[in-house]
Design a protein around this motif. Structure first.
Motif, PDB file in Angstrom:
ATOM      1  N   ALA A 108      16.064   8.421  45.966  1.00  0.00           N
ATOM      2  CA  ALA A 108      16.715   8.740  45.365  1.00  0.00           C
ATOM      3  C   ALA A 108      17.826   9.786  45.312  1.00  0.00           C
ATOM      4  CB  ALA A 108      16.211   8.271  43.589  1.00  0.00           C
ATOM      5  N   THR A 109      18.214   9.631  46.323  1.00  0.00           N
ATOM      6  CA  THR A 109      19.168  11.084  47.121  1.00  0.00           C
ATOM      7  C   THR A 109      20.817  10.624  46.478  1.00  0.00           C
ATOM      8  OG1 THR A 109      19.481  10.382  49.011  1.00  0.00           O
ATOM      9  CG2 THR A 109      17.976  11.873  48.356  1.00  0.00           C
ATOM     10  N   GLN A 110      21.470  11.357  45.871  1.00  0.00           N
ATOM     11  CA  GLN A 110      22.690  10.754  45.884  1.00  0.00           C
ATOM     12  C   GLN A 110      23.681  10.151  46.893  1.00  0.00           C
ATOM     13  OE1 GLN A 110      25.427  14.790  45.292  1.00  0.00           O
ATOM     14  NE2 GLN A 110      27.223  13.196  44.217  1.00  0.00           N
ATOM     15  N   GLU A 111      23.092  10.536  48.011  1.00  0.00           N
ATOM     16  CA  GLU A 111      23.542   9.424  49.923  1.00  0.00           C
ATOM     17  C   GLU A 111      22.739   8.839  49.212  1.00  0.00           C
ATOM     18  OE1 GLU A 111      21.957  12.835  49.816  1.00  0.00           O
ATOM     19  OE2 GLU A 111      23.746  14.173  49.495  1.00  0.00           O
ATOM     20  N   ASN A 112      21.135   8.470  48.976  1.00  0.00           N
ATOM     21  CA  ASN A 112      21.171   7.281  49.405  1.00  0.00           C
ATOM     22  C   ASN A 112      20.523   6.939  48.066  1.00  0.00           C
ATOM     23  OD1 ASN A 112      19.966   5.206  50.814  1.00  0.00           O
ATOM     24  ND2 ASN A 112      18.516   5.746  51.474  1.00  0.00           N
ATOM     25  N   PRO A 113      21.652   6.413  46.789  1.00  0.00           N
ATOM     26  CA  PRO A 113      20.279   5.888  45.062  1.00  0.00           C
ATOM     27  C   PRO A 113      19.742   5.022  45.587  1.00  0.00           C
ATOM     28  CG  PRO A 113      22.753   5.334  45.852  1.00  0.00           C
ATOM     29  CD  PRO A 113      22.615   6.263  46.850  1.00  0.00           C
ATOM     30  N   LEU A 114      18.698   5.160  44.711  1.00  0.00           N
ATOM     31  CA  LEU A 114      17.945   4.280  44.751  1.00  0.00           C
ATOM     32  C   LEU A 114      18.793   2.855  43.848  1.00  0.00           C
ATOM     33  CD1 LEU A 114      14.848   2.943  44.817  1.00  0.00           C
ATOM     34  CD2 LEU A 114      14.680   4.163  42.511  1.00  0.00           C
ATOM     35  N   LEU A 115      18.417   1.824  44.701  1.00  0.00           N
ATOM     36  CA  LEU A 115      19.609  -0.393  43.989  1.00  0.00           C
ATOM     37  C   LEU A 115      18.437   0.101  42.890  1.00  0.00           C
ATOM     38  CD1 LEU A 115      20.803  -1.392  47.634  1.00  0.00           C
ATOM     39  CD2 LEU A 115      21.593   0.444  45.313  1.00  0.00           C
ATOM     40  N   LEU A 116      19.210  -0.601  42.246  1.00  0.00           N
ATOM     41  CA  LEU A 116      18.319  -1.188  40.363  1.00  0.00           C
ATOM     42  C   LEU A 116      18.587  -2.292  41.419  1.00  0.00           C
ATOM     43  CD1 LEU A 116      18.844   1.568  38.176  1.00  0.00           C
ATOM     44  CD2 LEU A 116      17.396   1.492  39.603  1.00  0.00           C
ATOM     45  N   PRO A 117      17.373  -2.862  39.905  1.00  0.00           N
ATOM     46  CA  PRO A 117      18.697  -4.884  39.915  1.00  0.00           C
ATOM     47  C   PRO A 117      18.817  -5.345  39.516  1.00  0.00           C
ATOM     48  CG  PRO A 117      16.391  -4.126  39.045  1.00  0.00           C
ATOM     49  CD  PRO A 117      16.492  -3.056  39.680  1.00  0.00           C
ATOM     50  N   LYS A 118      19.462  -5.767  39.344  1.00  0.00           N
ATOM     51  CA  LYS A 118      21.156  -6.329  38.605  1.00  0.00           C
ATOM     52  C   LYS A 118      20.296  -7.565  37.504  1.00  0.00           C
ATOM     53  CE  LYS A 118      23.912  -6.935  42.596  1.00  0.00           C
ATOM     54  NZ  LYS A 118      25.106  -9.039  42.836  1.00  0.00           N
ATOM     55  N   VAL A 119      20.725  -7.278  36.147  1.00  0.00           N
ATOM     56  CA  VAL A 119      20.209  -7.578  34.919  1.00  0.00           C
ATOM     57  C   VAL A 119      21.249  -7.892  34.352  1.00  0.00           C
ATOM     58  CG1 VAL A 119      18.410  -6.073  35.421  1.00  0.00           C
ATOM     59  CG2 VAL A 119      20.191  -5.288  34.276  1.00  0.00           C
ATOM     60  N   LEU A 120      21.650  -8.781  33.198  1.00  0.00           N
ATOM     61  CA  LEU A 120      22.220  -8.869  31.932  1.00  0.00           C
ATOM     62  C   LEU A 120      22.043  -7.948  31.306  1.00  0.00           C
ATOM     63  CD1 LEU A 120      20.852 -12.688  31.232  1.00  0.00           C
ATOM     64  CD2 LEU A 120      23.733 -12.149  32.420  1.00  0.00           C
ATOM     65  N   ARG A 121      23.465  -8.159  30.425  1.00  0.00           N
ATOM     66  CA  ARG A 121      23.472  -6.896  29.754  1.00  0.00           C
ATOM     67  C   ARG A 121      22.634  -6.754  28.878  1.00  0.00           C
ATOM     68  NH1 ARG A 121      29.465  -6.188  25.894  1.00  0.00           N
ATOM     69  NH2 ARG A 121      28.383  -5.301  24.344  1.00  0.00           N
ATOM     70  N   GLY A 122      22.330  -5.840  27.528  1.00  0.00           N
ATOM     71  CA  GLY A 122      21.014  -6.122  27.371  1.00  0.00           C
ATOM     72  C   GLY A 122      19.505  -5.497  27.265  1.00  0.00           C
ATOM     73  N   LYS A 123      19.429  -6.260  28.925  1.00  0.00           N
ATOM     74  CA  LYS A 123      18.115  -6.701  29.034  1.00  0.00           C
ATOM     75  C   LYS A 123      17.754  -4.824  30.213  1.00  0.00           C
ATOM     76  CE  LYS A 123      16.839 -11.259  29.803  1.00  0.00           C
ATOM     77  NZ  LYS A 123      16.598 -11.445  30.935  1.00  0.00           N
ATOM     78  N   SER A 124      16.847  -4.236  29.560  1.00  0.00           N
ATOM     79  CA  SER A 124      16.669  -3.273  30.393  1.00  0.00           C
ATOM     80  C   SER A 124      15.720  -2.786  31.576  1.00  0.00           C
ATOM     81  CB  SER A 124      15.079  -2.511  29.239  1.00  0.00           C
ATOM     82  OG  SER A 124      15.377  -1.641  27.855  1.00  0.00           O
ATOM     83  N   VAL A 125      16.442  -1.618  32.526  1.00  0.00           N
ATOM     84  CA  VAL A 125      15.891  -1.633  33.363  1.00  0.00           C
ATOM     85  C   VAL A 125      14.393  -0.477  33.555  1.00  0.00           C
ATOM     86  CG1 VAL A 125      17.160  -1.415  36.082  1.00  0.00           C
ATOM     87  CG2 VAL A 125      18.467  -2.517  34.531  1.00  0.00           C
ATOM     88  N   VAL A 126      13.481  -1.188  34.373  1.00  0.00           N
ATOM     89  CA  VAL A 126      12.730   0.072  34.363  1.00  0.00           C
ATOM     90  C   VAL A 126      12.437   0.468  35.623  1.00  0.00           C
ATOM     91  CG1 VAL A 126      10.833   0.565  34.194  1.00  0.00           C
ATOM     92  CG2 VAL A 126      12.075  -1.079  31.814  1.00  0.00           C
ATOM     93  N   VAL A 127      12.209   1.460  36.113  1.00  0.00           N
ATOM     94  CA  VAL A 127      11.488   1.415  37.984  1.00  0.00           C
ATOM     95  C   VAL A 127      11.026   3.264  37.811  1.00  0.00           C
ATOM     96  CG1 VAL A 127      13.856   3.576  37.936  1.00  0.00           C
ATOM     97  CG2 VAL A 127      13.064   1.850  39.917  1.00  0.00           C
ATOM     98  N   SER A 128      10.381   3.004  38.529  1.00  0.00           N
ATOM     99  CA  SER A 128       9.406   3.997  38.926  1.00  0.00           C
ATOM    100  C   SER A 128       9.037   4.724  40.198  1.00  0.00           C
ATOM    101  CB  SER A 128       7.605   3.336  39.172  1.00  0.00           C
ATOM    102  OG  SER A 128       6.635   4.654  38.861  1.00  0.00           O
TER     103      SER A 128
END
Length: 577
Positions: free
Chosen positions: A339-359
């Protein structure tokens, strides 16, 4: 070896070598009385005092005992024989002999300045002349343009010391001929010192001292270092004395300790403190490079340096033991996934209002058992991200929860998290970067594939074309009423195809907007089938009942324009996945 020239006391006392002890004693007494009387005359005083100072040595050589007198007479005989051979031109002195013998022609740096420059009549005096007039000799030694250097010619032709001339010439030929004069020539200083050593081997030899503050005379403690970082230190050498050029090499006998470029040796050349910079320096810093990657961590290591002082024929050596401590490797941190600035970690696309959880899981690639990782992670307030736990160590999973309720539809966002390392000398990412996207609305999805302005333009164009074509079709059918039955299957089929095309695009854009539950099969059958077919049959019936051709043209044309415009507006050039 210095050969002293012995005075012939028999000639001074005017007695025969086989004189008795009484005769010698009487001659010495008469000599002493005569020299004492000469002290009364100012112009004879100095010579008389020097003669009186020699009387103790005279008594030792002639009156001590028979063995001393015999040894003295043998030395006189050897001296006279050597003088005879030299007079006959049949002598080959060793390089360290005859250094105090007077040479008929005096030596000058510049023969044209004989009236202001002190001459030198012996080889030892030439050494003194060079040593006490180093700056003049430094410039004079640069005269290497001629085939034969002046000092070489003087030794060979004036002093008759061909062997010494060859040695001096070998030294001078090592001086670079491309000197600009703007920078000091280290080689010239070394050649001058070599010449002095040849002309006067007994002159004090210049030496060096180790200037490092952590050197106790035997051990140089260069400190403690981190294994995977560039390890550089230095050796400080100073000229130790008041005269001469101290030069030589420093040799490392340990593979992991080298000089710049991985060299095992480094050269130095030093002049006394106070020497003008244009001539030379009085101290030098030699960089030392440690290759710690090949060594076991958390251990002490010893290396050996030898300073070879080559200023004289017999090389002097200074042995230095080098002590170094290699530290344990501090934390070297990586995160999984990256999860670097040059290669950020891509999160899943979600509907607005839904929380995104990553580990994310930190990993310490250093010596965790000896230097454990301690760090914390902090988010910006505007990111609406929470981290659990905030303080972490090696292998401790980090759960990051991102609230998207305040983020606009159809936009991307970047979350930046600052990582603070509590453990000293830790290396790792200073920040973690996550990139996500909020799904668009149905209308935003439409606009992404084709701008609204383009859709309106296409709708108008397609609608006008359909107005003209379907109007002509209605006009033709009005004038050929017998064929009106052809429209019964054709117009409902056109309406069905148009509705199917629209529903396909509608479903695709709803998927882009995040509603993946919808599909064509789940749309009511009356909307997919009966509505377009019923609309087509109704249109055919209306056209069949129209009273005149003009009405048929406009009714069928307007219906075609509506259908074509509708399809043109919702059609896509492409659909992004």
């Amino acid at each position: 070896m210095r050969h002293e020239k012995h005075k012939n006391y028999f000639e001074i006392l005017s007695i025969a070598p086989d004189s008795s002890l009484q005769e010698i004693e009487q001659a010495i007494s008469n000599y002493e009385i005569g020299q004492t009387q000469r002290l009364a005359f100012p112009h004879l005083m100095n010579a008389a005092r020097a003669a009186l100072d020699e009387i103790p040595e005279m008594r030792r050589c002639l009156l001590s005992d028979a063995a001393t007198r015999a040894a003295y007479q043998q030395q006189l005989a050897q001296q006279e024989a050597e003088a005879a051979r030299r007079a006959a031109g049949n002598i080959d002195l060793a390089d360290d002999e005859g250094l105090d013998d007077e040479i008929e022609h005096a030596f000058f740096f510049n023969p044209d300045n004989y009236d202001t420059e002190m001459p030198a009549y012996t080889l030892r005096e030439i050494a003194e002349k060079i040593d006490s007039n180093w700056q003049t000799a430094y410039q004079w030694m640069r005269h290497t343009a001629n085939d034969v250097h002046p000092v070489v010619a003087y030794l060979e032709f004036a002093a008759g010391r061909k062997q010494l001339a060859e040695r001096i010439e070998q030294c001078i030929t090592t001086i670079p001929t491309y000197e600009t004069g703007k920078e000091p020539s280290i080689k010239r200083n070394e050649v001058l010192e070599q010449c002095i050593a040849i002309f006067d081997p007994e002159r004090e030899s210049p030496t060096v001292e180790i200037g490092n503050t952590h050197f106790d005379g035997e051990v140089l403690d260069i400190g403690a270092f981190i294994p995977d970082l560039p390890i550089k230190t230095e050796l400080l050498l100073r000229h130790d004395g008041d005269r001469g050029c101290a030069f030589g090499t420093v040799e490392s006998r340990t593979p992991w300790l080298t000089f710049d470029g991985g060299a095992a040796t480094a050269h130095f050349s030093l002049m006394p403190k106070g020497t003008p910079p244009v001539i030379g320096i009085s101290e030098v810093v030699l960089p030392l490079v440690v290759n710690g990657s090949t060594l076991r961590r958390d251990a002490d290591y010893w290396a050996e340096l030898i300073v070879h002082i080559e200023s004289r024929q017999h090389v002097q050596e200074i042995y230095i033991r080098v002590l170094m401590h290699l530290l344990p490797l501090p934390p070297r941190v990586t995160f999984t996934p990256v999860a670097t600035q040059e290669n950020p970690l891509l999160l899943p696309k979600v509907l607005r209002g839904k929380s995104v959880v990553v580990s994310l899981v930190p990993c310490n690639q250093g010596d965790e058992q000896k230097v454990p990782l301690q760090a914390r992670i902090v988010s910006r307030e505007i990111d609406n991200a929470s981290i659990q736990p905030q303080f972490f160590g090696d292998g401790m999973p980090l759960t990051i929860t991102i609230d998207t309720s305040n983020r606009p539809f159809g936009t991307t966002y970047t979350i930046s998290l600052r990582v603070d390392y509590i453990t000293a000398n830790t290396l790792g990412p200073q920040g973690l970067y996550l990139q996500g996207e909020i799904l668009p609305t149905f209308w935003q999805s439409l606009q992404r594939t084709r701008a609204f302005s383009n859709r309106i333009g296409i709708a108008i164009t397609v609608g006008l074309i359909c107005l003209f074509l379907t109007g002509l079709l209605g006009l033709w059918m009005q004038s050929h009423s017998f064929y009106w039955w052809i429209l019964i299957p054709l117009i409902p089929l056109i309406c069905f195809v148009a509705m199917s095309s629209y529903l396909k695009n509608f479903v695709e854009h709803m998927h882009h907007a995040g509603d993946v539950t919808i599909s064509i099969e789940k749309i009511a059958i009356w909307l997919r089938w009966w509505l377009p077919i019923g609309f087509g049959l109704l249109l055919v019936l209306i056209c069949a009942l129209l009273p005149n051709a003009l009405s048929a043209f406009w009714v069928s044309g307007i219906a075609g324009m509506c259908i074509g415009g509708f399809l043109g507006f919702f059609s896509d050039a492409f659909l992004s996945s």
